[in-house]
Write a protein that holds these residues in place. Sequence first.
Motif: not given
Length: 317
Positions: A58-80
């Motif tokens: 869920e996290i990886t797919e959602t953030l990948a979709a966000w980055n695709l839709a917002h190339p000017e404002q990419p998400a920060a990476p996540f941590a476990i």
Amino acid sequence: MSRLPGALNNLPFPVIGAPLFIISNPKLVIEQCKAGVVGAMPALNARPAAMLEDWLAEITETLAAWNLAHPEQPAAPFAINQIVHKSNDRLERDMAMCVKFKVPICITSLGAREDINAAAHSYGGVVLHDIINNKFAHKAIEKGADGLVAVAAGAGGHAGVKSPFALIQEIRQWFDGPVALSGAISTGGGVLAAQAMGADFAYIGSAFIATEEAQASEAYKQAIVDGNSDDIVYSNLFTGVHGNYLARSIRAAGMDPDHLPESDPSKMNFGGDKSKAWKDIWGCGQGIGAVTKVQSTSALVAQLKREYQEARQRLAL
């Protein structure tokens, strides 16, 4: 400036959201990352264990979709966060999931193991290790961690007793890699102060508990809004490791926060079926006096960014 490995380079804002036991969940992590800070959660929050795979997807797919839709404002990476303690019987399986999903950052706690670090490095992941003193910092780096989370006095959950000034200056005498500072940071001014001391990032936990996305009870969130540093109790009773907790929750559990017994550290148990559930004991740091309302994660991060810029302007930076 420190040598920063790929996942930590060019972050939109120098903040890492601390992994909050029981409280952090994919929704919170995703909103943190979208807002420009590293979102983190403990692997053990996924219960049953099989749920971790779904959460990582869920996290990886959602953030990948966000980055695709917002190339000017990419998400920060996540941590476990992985609890590297012998009682955590899920560690190997949970780490295999991190490898499968190429989790950008692994935060290890309560023990440093070369094989766990090597597993993260196998796909280019970065490892940050929680430490409470300079001795443990040396051990973490010697065993292959890329960076450190310096957990100073006043931090929520498992915390040390060292002044952040002493802890950071001792680490910086020999280590020039990534360092995050944890300990009562709840404002943008605190983020700038952490950098001024020599840290690369501020590590913020308690303020994120009082967000709409956090998986905490409304009473827990309100207690943070209502509380201040006088309401924090330092005890090892609940996990065997000393940490900071809200006195209100201790009283509600029928105990006197001023007269808590000592726990036997050898009986620590993280993740096993026999672990005692202290879910009604609320971990919290000393910085909660700055938290005045429950708000969305995006609003909190926006507030931190405003305060950060205001602090820079006060110092004419």
